[in-house]
Scaffold this motif. Structure first.
Motif, PDB file in Angstrom:
ATOM      1  N   LEU A 103       0.821  -1.210   0.000  1.00 20.08           N
ATOM      2  CA  LEU A 103       0.000   0.000   0.000  1.00 20.08           C
ATOM      3  C   LEU A 103       0.856   1.263   0.000  1.00 20.08           C
ATOM      4  CD1 LEU A 103      -2.888  -1.067   2.399  1.00 20.08           C
ATOM      5  CD2 LEU A 103      -3.098  -0.466  -0.020  1.00 20.08           C
ATOM      6  N   HIS A 104       1.933   1.256   0.762  1.00 25.03           N
ATOM      7  CA  HIS A 104       2.824   2.419   0.749  1.00 25.03           C
ATOM      8  C   HIS A 104       3.353   2.677  -0.660  1.00 25.03           C
ATOM      9  CE1 HIS A 104       3.220   4.132   4.700  1.00 25.03           C
ATOM     10  NE2 HIS A 104       3.364   2.949   5.260  1.00 25.03           N
ATOM     11  N   GLY A 105       3.707   1.612  -1.352  1.00 21.17           N
ATOM     12  CA  GLY A 105       4.188   1.775  -2.718  1.00 21.17           C
ATOM     13  C   GLY A 105       3.134   2.353  -3.640  1.00 21.17           C
ATOM     14  N   LEU A 106       1.882   1.975  -3.429  1.00 17.17           N
ATOM     15  CA  LEU A 106       0.796   2.499  -4.264  1.00 17.17           C
ATOM     16  C   LEU A 106       0.485   3.952  -3.930  1.00 17.17           C
ATOM     17  CD1 LEU A 106      -1.660  -0.555  -4.291  1.00 17.17           C
ATOM     18  CD2 LEU A 106       0.041   0.089  -6.004  1.00 17.17           C
ATOM     19  N   PHE A 107       0.559   4.302  -2.662  1.00 12.34           N
ATOM     20  CA  PHE A 107       0.201   5.662  -2.254  1.00 12.34           C
ATOM     21  C   PHE A 107       1.180   6.719  -2.774  1.00 12.34           C
ATOM     22  CE2 PHE A 107      -2.642   3.937   1.162  1.00 12.34           C
ATOM     23  CZ  PHE A 107      -3.765   4.677   0.816  1.00 12.34           C
ATOM     24  N   VAL A 108       2.395   6.333  -3.105  1.00 14.08           N
ATOM     25  CA  VAL A 108       3.336   7.336  -3.619  1.00 14.08           C
ATOM     26  C   VAL A 108       3.059   7.685  -5.077  1.00 14.08           C
ATOM     27  CG1 VAL A 108       5.143   6.608  -2.022  1.00 14.08           C
ATOM     28  CG2 VAL A 108       5.111   5.670  -4.333  1.00 14.08           C
ATOM     29  N   ALA A 164       1.570   8.817  11.119  1.00 13.29           N
ATOM     30  CA  ALA A 164       0.835  10.073  11.322  1.00 13.29           C
ATOM     31  C   ALA A 164       0.530  10.329  12.793  1.00 13.29           C
ATOM     32  CB  ALA A 164      -0.466  10.056  10.520  1.00 13.29           C
ATOM     33  N   PHE A 165       0.827   9.370  13.662  1.00 15.34           N
ATOM     34  CA  PHE A 165       0.564   9.545  15.088  1.00 15.34           C
ATOM     35  C   PHE A 165       1.671  10.333  15.794  1.00 15.34           C
ATOM     36  CE2 PHE A 165      -1.739   5.189  14.867  1.00 15.34           C
ATOM     37  CZ  PHE A 165      -2.830   5.789  14.272  1.00 15.34           C
ATOM     38  N   TYR A 166       2.776  10.609  15.092  1.00 15.53           N
ATOM     39  CA  TYR A 166       3.864  11.361  15.715  1.00 15.53           C
ATOM     40  C   TYR A 166       3.466  12.826  15.908  1.00 15.53           C
ATOM     41  CZ  TYR A 166       6.779   7.310  14.627  1.00 15.53           C
ATOM     42  OH  TYR A 166       7.290   6.046  14.550  1.00 15.53           O
ATOM     43  N   GLU A 167       4.235  13.516  16.729  1.00 13.89           N
ATOM     44  CA  GLU A 167       3.953  14.924  17.012  1.00 13.89           C
ATOM     45  C   GLU A 167       3.994  15.777  15.750  1.00 13.89           C
ATOM     46  OE1 GLU A 167       3.087  16.370  19.766  1.00 13.89           O
ATOM     47  OE2 GLU A 167       3.471  14.882  21.338  1.00 13.89           O
ATOM     48  N   TYR A 217       3.895  13.377   3.490  1.00 12.50           N
ATOM     49  CA  TYR A 217       3.468  12.096   2.917  1.00 12.50           C
ATOM     50  C   TYR A 217       2.631  11.305   3.917  1.00 12.50           C
ATOM     51  CZ  TYR A 217       3.672   7.191   1.613  1.00 12.50           C
ATOM     52  OH  TYR A 217       3.328   5.890   1.343  1.00 12.50           O
ATOM     53  N   ASP A 218       3.076  11.225   5.157  1.00 17.80           N
ATOM     54  CA  ASP A 218       2.343  10.466   6.170  1.00 17.80           C
ATOM     55  C   ASP A 218       0.975  11.090   6.453  1.00 17.80           C
ATOM     56  OD1 ASP A 218       4.402   8.612   6.474  1.00 17.80           O
ATOM     57  OD2 ASP A 218       5.427   9.838   7.966  1.00 17.80           O
ATOM     58  N   CYS A 219       0.911  12.415   6.435  1.00 14.85           N
ATOM     59  CA  CYS A 219      -0.381  13.091   6.603  1.00 14.85           C
ATOM     60  C   CYS A 219      -1.307  12.786   5.427  1.00 14.85           C
ATOM     61  CB  CYS A 219      -0.184  14.599   6.725  1.00 14.85           C
ATOM     62  SG  CYS A 219       0.589  15.128   8.271  1.00 14.85           S
ATOM     63  N   ASP A 220      -0.755  12.824   4.228  1.00 11.88           N
ATOM     64  CA  ASP A 220      -1.565  12.547   3.035  1.00 11.88           C
ATOM     65  C   ASP A 220      -2.105  11.118   3.050  1.00 11.88           C
ATOM     66  OD1 ASP A 220      -1.138  15.095   2.114  1.00 11.88           O
ATOM     67  OD2 ASP A 220       0.435  14.542   0.689  1.00 11.88           O
ATOM     68  N   VAL A 221      -1.271  10.169   3.451  1.00 13.77           N
ATOM     69  CA  VAL A 221      -1.718   8.776   3.533  1.00 13.77           C
ATOM     70  C   VAL A 221      -2.838   8.645   4.563  1.00 13.77           C
ATOM     71  CG1 VAL A 221      -1.052   6.447   4.262  1.00 13.77           C
ATOM     72  CG2 VAL A 221       0.441   7.756   2.739  1.00 13.77           C
ATOM     73  N   PHE A 222      -2.654   9.258   5.714  1.00 10.81           N
ATOM     74  CA  PHE A 222      -3.671   9.203   6.768  1.00 10.81           C
ATOM     75  C   PHE A 222      -5.009   9.739   6.261  1.00 10.81           C
ATOM     76  CE2 PHE A 222      -5.961  11.076  10.339  1.00 10.81           C
ATOM     77  CZ  PHE A 222      -5.931  10.066  11.279  1.00 10.81           C
ATOM     78  N   TYR A 266      -3.268  19.932  13.248  1.00 13.42           N
ATOM     79  CA  TYR A 266      -3.653  20.339  11.895  1.00 13.42           C
ATOM     80  C   TYR A 266      -4.187  19.156  11.088  1.00 13.42           C
ATOM     81  CZ  TYR A 266      -3.704  23.213   7.717  1.00 13.42           C
ATOM     82  OH  TYR A 266      -4.118  23.922   6.621  1.00 13.42           O
ATOM     83  N   LEU A 267      -3.745  17.963  11.433  1.00 14.81           N
ATOM     84  CA  LEU A 267      -4.245  16.769  10.756  1.00 14.81           C
ATOM     85  C   LEU A 267      -5.719  16.544  11.090  1.00 14.81           C
ATOM     86  CD1 LEU A 267      -3.324  14.606   8.829  1.00 14.81           C
ATOM     87  CD2 LEU A 267      -2.479  13.272  10.757  1.00 14.81           C
TER      88      LEU A 267
END
Length: 228
Positions: free
Chosen positions: A58-63, A104-107, A112-117, A156-157
């Protein structure tokens, strides 16, 4: 094993093995063979391998951005696996869909991680929050969404997630039947609404001007959140 090697290739090289103009490029073949093929006749170890490496695929597809074929494949994977994994292991770190969004759970998650979330929220809210599905399934999906929103630390997320979740959750609430069968769903929806509205209220000065959002917010606060 094949899944370990292939998932690494897809995660890190998906743009190199995919072409919009080449119907015989490698990525669709790998997805159809390893991730979306029929489960009938599979060796017994395959489901565990899919579960273990699904997050990497999934990570590969999301990019790969703005591609209708890839978007369909992502939604197909969610449709095929999301509920079944939710039934067996909803919120643990071994659930591939939790692993997918956990950065996306980090501070301060990166873009990219926000977009995936946010894309995951969008897919789940549009695909899984259907009242004609069984109430227990809807309840599990709502619990999953509540877990995700509760673990996000980057405010902001939550602001970005509000327009994604607000419509589907409100629509679900308005289409629900009477309690007691739906009572737990309503409780979870209220918890998610409260999380969204607390973030929006605390950071109202950072939101784009909207005449509609205050009206919706006032309605929900008056009719849902204040009803014990």
């Amino acid at each position: 094993n094949v899944y370990q090697v292939t998932s690494s290739v897809v995660r890190h090289c998906s743009k190199l093995i995919y072409s919009k103009t080449d119907s015989k490029c490698l990525l669709p073949l790998l997805l159809n063979k390893l991730m979306i093929s029929s489960s009938s006749g599979q060796p017994p170890e395959i489901p565990a391998l899919i579960r273990k490496y699904l997050c990497h695929f999934l990570h590969g597809l999301f990019v790969i951005n703005k591609d209708q074929f890839i978007d369909r494949k992502i939604k197909q994977i969610f449709s095929h696996y999301f509920l079944s994994y939710l039934q067996s292991d909803p919120n643990s770190s071994t659930n591939p869909f939790v692993l997918l969004v956990s950065p996306a759970f980090y501070e301060t998650p990166n873009k990219y991680d926000c977009d995936v979330f946010l894309r995951v929220l969008d897919i789940i809210s549009k695909q899984q929050l259907m009242i004609d599905e069984s109430i227990p399934n809807v309840n599990k999906v709502l619990n999953f969404l509540h877990m995700l929103s509760s673990r996000v630390k980057y405010y902001y997320l939550i602001l970005e997630a509000t327009p994604i979740l607000l419509g589907p959750l409100l629509s679900l609430f308005l289409r629900m039947g009477p309690p007691p069968s739906t009572q737990n769903c309503v409780v979870i929806i209220k918890k998610i609404f409260r999380k969204l509205f607390e973030a929006n209220k605390s950071h109202a000065d950072e939101l784009p001007h909207s005449k509609l959002m205050p009206v919706i917010q006032e309605y929900l606060v008056s009719n849902l959140l204040n009803n014990k």
